[in-house]
Write an enzyme that holds these catalytic residues in place. Structure first.
Site, PDB file in Angstrom:
ATOM      1  N   LYS A   5      -8.080  -1.998   5.962  1.00 30.42           N
ATOM      2  CA  LYS A   5      -8.973  -2.688   5.031  1.00 30.42           C
ATOM      3  C   LYS A   5     -10.421  -2.524   5.457  1.00 30.42           C
ATOM      4  O   LYS A   5     -11.300  -2.355   4.638  1.00 30.42           O
ATOM      5  CB  LYS A   5      -8.601  -4.171   4.968  1.00 30.42           C
ATOM      6  CG  LYS A   5      -7.342  -4.383   4.174  1.00 30.42           C
ATOM      7  CD  LYS A   5      -7.148  -5.832   3.778  1.00 30.42           C
ATOM      8  CE  LYS A   5      -5.779  -5.975   3.142  1.00 30.42           C
ATOM      9  NZ  LYS A   5      -4.948  -7.004   3.725  1.00 30.42           N
TER      10      LYS A   5
ATOM     11  N   HIS B  34       3.908   1.659   2.352  1.00 30.63           N
ATOM     12  CA  HIS B  34       5.154   0.920   2.127  1.00 30.63           C
ATOM     13  C   HIS B  34       6.158   1.698   1.271  1.00 30.63           C
ATOM     14  O   HIS B  34       7.338   1.377   1.266  1.00 30.63           O
ATOM     15  CB  HIS B  34       4.851  -0.427   1.435  1.00 30.63           C
ATOM     16  CG  HIS B  34       4.192  -1.409   2.340  1.00 30.63           C
ATOM     17  ND1 HIS B  34       2.980  -1.987   2.055  1.00 30.63           N
ATOM     18  CD2 HIS B  34       4.568  -1.908   3.545  1.00 30.63           C
ATOM     19  CE1 HIS B  34       2.641  -2.798   3.034  1.00 30.63           C
ATOM     20  NE2 HIS B  34       3.586  -2.773   3.951  1.00 30.63           N
TER      21      HIS B  34
ATOM     22  N   CYS C 147       0.352 -10.206  20.698  1.00 33.47           N
ATOM     23  CA  CYS C 147      -0.454  -9.660  19.598  1.00 33.47           C
ATOM     24  C   CYS C 147       0.014 -10.328  18.309  1.00 33.47           C
ATOM     25  O   CYS C 147       1.183 -10.169  17.920  1.00 33.47           O
ATOM     26  CB  CYS C 147      -0.280  -8.146  19.484  1.00 33.47           C
ATOM     27  SG  CYS C 147      -1.097  -7.523  17.990  1.00 33.47           S
TER      28      CYS C 147
ATOM     29  N   LYS D 109      -6.282   6.385   9.815  1.00 33.21           N
ATOM     30  CA  LYS D 109      -5.311   5.312   9.618  1.00 33.21           C
ATOM     31  C   LYS D 109      -5.812   4.417   8.487  1.00 33.21           C
ATOM     32  O   LYS D 109      -7.012   4.147   8.410  1.00 33.21           O
ATOM     33  CB  LYS D 109      -5.281   4.523  10.937  1.00 33.21           C
ATOM     34  CG  LYS D 109      -4.147   3.583  11.092  1.00 33.21           C
ATOM     35  CD  LYS D 109      -4.247   2.971  12.499  1.00 33.21           C
ATOM     36  CE  LYS D 109      -3.697   1.565  12.505  1.00 33.21           C
ATOM     37  NZ  LYS D 109      -2.279   1.452  12.244  1.00 33.21           N
TER      38      LYS D 109
ATOM     39  N   CYS E 189      -5.084  -4.267  20.931  1.00 37.90           N
ATOM     40  CA  CYS E 189      -3.966  -3.652  20.203  1.00 37.90           C
ATOM     41  C   CYS E 189      -4.447  -2.411  19.453  1.00 37.90           C
ATOM     42  O   CYS E 189      -5.354  -2.511  18.620  1.00 37.90           O
ATOM     43  CB  CYS E 189      -3.359  -4.649  19.219  1.00 37.90           C
ATOM     44  SG  CYS E 189      -2.131  -3.845  18.173  1.00 37.90           S
TER      45      CYS E 189
ATOM     46  N   CYS F  99       1.034  -7.723  15.530  1.00 39.36           N
ATOM     47  CA  CYS F  99       2.392  -7.151  15.651  1.00 39.36           C
ATOM     48  C   CYS F  99       3.437  -8.265  15.715  1.00 39.36           C
ATOM     49  O   CYS F  99       4.627  -7.977  15.685  1.00 39.36           O
ATOM     50  CB  CYS F  99       2.558  -6.347  16.932  1.00 39.36           C
ATOM     51  SG  CYS F  99       1.440  -4.978  17.159  1.00 39.36           S
TER      52      CYS F  99
ATOM     53  N   HIS G 173      -3.953  -2.888  15.619  1.00 39.58           N
ATOM     54  CA  HIS G 173      -4.715  -3.909  14.886  1.00 39.58           C
ATOM     55  C   HIS G 173      -6.165  -4.051  15.344  1.00 39.58           C
ATOM     56  O   HIS G 173      -6.914  -4.840  14.775  1.00 39.58           O
ATOM     57  CB  HIS G 173      -3.986  -5.265  14.965  1.00 39.58           C
ATOM     58  CG  HIS G 173      -2.629  -5.208  14.328  1.00 39.58           C
ATOM     59  ND1 HIS G 173      -1.486  -4.960  15.044  1.00 39.58           N
ATOM     60  CD2 HIS G 173      -2.268  -5.298  13.026  1.00 39.58           C
ATOM     61  CE1 HIS G 173      -0.450  -4.912  14.210  1.00 39.58           C
ATOM     62  NE2 HIS G 173      -0.893  -5.103  12.990  1.00 39.58           N
TER      63      HIS G 173
ATOM     64  N   HIS H 292       0.861  -1.194   0.000  1.00 33.27           N
ATOM     65  CA  HIS H 292       0.000   0.000   0.000  1.00 33.27           C
ATOM     66  C   HIS H 292       0.891   1.236   0.000  1.00 33.27           C
ATOM     67  O   HIS H 292       2.121   1.101   0.088  1.00 33.27           O
ATOM     68  CB  HIS H 292      -0.972  -0.017   1.186  1.00 33.27           C
ATOM     69  CG  HIS H 292      -0.315  -0.125   2.537  1.00 33.27           C
ATOM     70  ND1 HIS H 292       0.515   0.849   3.032  1.00 33.27           N
ATOM     71  CD2 HIS H 292      -0.365  -1.090   3.491  1.00 33.27           C
ATOM     72  CE1 HIS H 292       0.944   0.502   4.233  1.00 33.27           C
ATOM     73  NE2 HIS H 292       0.432  -0.688   4.529  1.00 33.27           N
TER      74      HIS H 292
END
Ligand code: MSP
Length: 478
Positions: A298, A23, A126, A295, A145, A129, A148, A20
């Site tokens: 998806k 990156h 987690c 943030k 988390c 992570c 996430h 994405h």
């Protein structure tokens, strides 16, 4: 040590999906450093790679009903293609499933052995992570988390531990003295705070809970914790421990996102000290890219596919936005509107128009630059201490602002000089003005080389030619 090359490293992404826009940042920042230093005549090695082990990846492949080996190969290829599309060309690429990497990881494990012990871990984990969570963190986050949005899992396992406590004092001293420089400074403070609370870290998982990883040598029931395997990539890719890596290691800069700085500033230095290797000189920790203020996720459906942006606007506009409007250190926002405004207002209007106007005027008045002015302008990066300072401090978005101030000043100068009017009344003054503007643009092109390589060479080619001819629009308006 003689002739050590410079070495720039990037975090290796998990291959549990396609890349994405977030990156892109690691690669573009590392590439800017790479191009800047090679432009200064330095030899630079540039590592990139893919992180292919761990439960997250294994579960995703299982969910899709694909053999995990095929799944990682397919996604690793997407990342490689993406890196290439960004105009980034690492000299060294590692996949953590490479047999050479796995073998070297096992050799590294054996060398870490004096600092490894077995113990039972009871606590939180987690899986997003791939990280063990301390009681304090569990309380602060109310068991969920923040990255996430998933509740932590309770684990009780007998694992191998790495005695971080053997190295904490040494790491603190190296960070405090900037021998291991952490940028930006506020992240350095965060790391020092975290270091105080850092327990020894579990570095293996029972095979029944983690089958997709590097086996622990001498213990068929245990598999290496994914972060040990992943962090080792920076040196296994150079051949360590089978090869002497002192002509490349230590890294001069490692580029990592803020979320993974803790691994690179605590576990990684501890591993290196245990291996008797020097620490990287700089850890450059960048912020995260949000989309429309949120943030990327998806579930929110706001993930931006970098290939869409590249296809719509092309490579240099992509590099422009991510290197200038995404701050090097702080979190920043991507929106299609901001992108489009930067393209039209800055690239097409400020720079593209200036190049066309000036080249047209030079052509019309048969003005070109003598080779002595060309060489001077092409050495501008070496002759400008303010620019060099920003680059040496890795303040890339600020260095880009600095270049843009020059673009804006050249636009002002052309409007004030009005060389098209001068040509009619005072041709010698018109020539002086055009030459000064053309050499100003050549300077801009030189400074832009690490950021916008294609645009930089196009502008350079136009204004260093013995006869200046206007190029096709650099940033066409659609
Ligand atoms: N596999 C680990 C890194 C191991 S390095 C020894 C990992 N992978 S990742 O795919 O989650 O992240 C790879 C890099 O992308 C990290 O530097 C991370 O901070 C960065 N980013 C992930 N999302 C990002 C944004 N939204 N914005 C900017 N960078 C982001 O962590």
């Amino acid at each position: 040590m003689t002739n050590k090359s410079l070495y720039v490293c990037t975090a290796i992404p998990y291959v549990n999906g396609a890349p994405h826009v977030g990156h892109a940042l690691d690669y573009l920042l590392a590439d800017t450093y790479f191009r800047y230093q090679t432009g200064q005549g330095k030899t630079v090695r540039f590592q990139a790679g893919t992180d292919e082990h761990g439960n997250k990846i294994w579960s995703k492949a299982a969910e899709l009903g694909v053999p995990v080996e095929d799944y990682v190969t397919e996604n690793a290829a997407k990342f490689r293609a993406f890196i290439d599309k960004l105009g980034v060309h690492p000299t060294d690429f590692v996949r953590t499933t490479d047999p050479a990497h796995e073998r070297r990881c096992q050799l590294i494990w054996e060398r870490l052995a004096p600092h490894i012990y077995q113990s039972t871990y009871e606590g939180w984990y987690c899986s997003g992570c791939e990280r063990f969570i301390t009681e304090n963190e569990y309380k602060e986050t109310h068991g969920v988390c923040p990255d996430h949005q998933k509740p932590y899992e309770k684990l009780s396992e007998t694992n191998y531990y790495f005695r971080i406590s053997d190295f904490k004092d040494a790491i603190r001293q190296k960070i405090e003295s900037d021998e291991l420089r952490i940028l930006p400074d506020f992240r350095k403070k965060e790391v020092l705070h975290l270091l105080a609370d850092s327990p020894d870290v579990s570095i293996s998982r029972p095979r029944k809970h983690l089958s997709w990883g590097v086996p622990v040598p001498g213990d068929a029931d245990q598999v290496m914790y994914v972060w040990i395997d992943a962090l080792a990539n920076y040196i296994t890719v150079l051949g360590f421990p089978e090869t002497d890596i002192s002509s490349v290691w230590p890294a001069d800069v490692q580029v990592v996102g803020k979320d993974i700085l803790r691994f690179h500033a605590i576990i990684w230095p501890a591993m290196l000290l245990a291996l008797d290797l020097p620490l990287p000189k700089t850890l450059l920790s960048h912020g995260h890219i949000n989309v429309d203020g949120a943030k990327m996720s998806k579930s929110l459906g706001n993930v931006v596919d970098p290939l869409d942006v590249l296809e719509k606007y092309g490579l240099d506009p992509f590099r422009y936005f991510f290197l200038r409007h995404i701050d090097t250190f702080a979190d920043s926002d991507f929106t299609w509107d901001k992108f489009s405004a930067a393209y039209t207002g800055e690239l097409a209007n400020d720079l593209g128009n200036l190049v066309s106007r000036l080249a047209t005027l030079c052509a019309k008045n048969s003005v070109s630059l003598p080779s002595s002015s060309v060489s001077k302008a092409q050495a501008a990066d070496k002759a400008d201490p303010a620019f060099a300072k920003l680059m040496d401090e890795f303040k890339f978005s600020k260095a880009f602002d600095y270049i843009w101030d020059k673009v804006v000043a050249l636009n002002k100068q052309i409007d004030e000089d009005q060389p098209w009017a001068l040509a009619k009344t005072d041709p010698a003054a018109a020539e002086r003005s055009l030459k000064s503007l053309a050499s100003g643009l050549l300077t801009v092109a030189t400074l832009l080389a690490p950021f916008l390589p294609e645009t930089s060479s196009k502008i350079s080619a136009v204004f260093s030619a013995p006869e200046i001819t206007p190029p096709a629009p650099l940033f066409p308006k659609s």
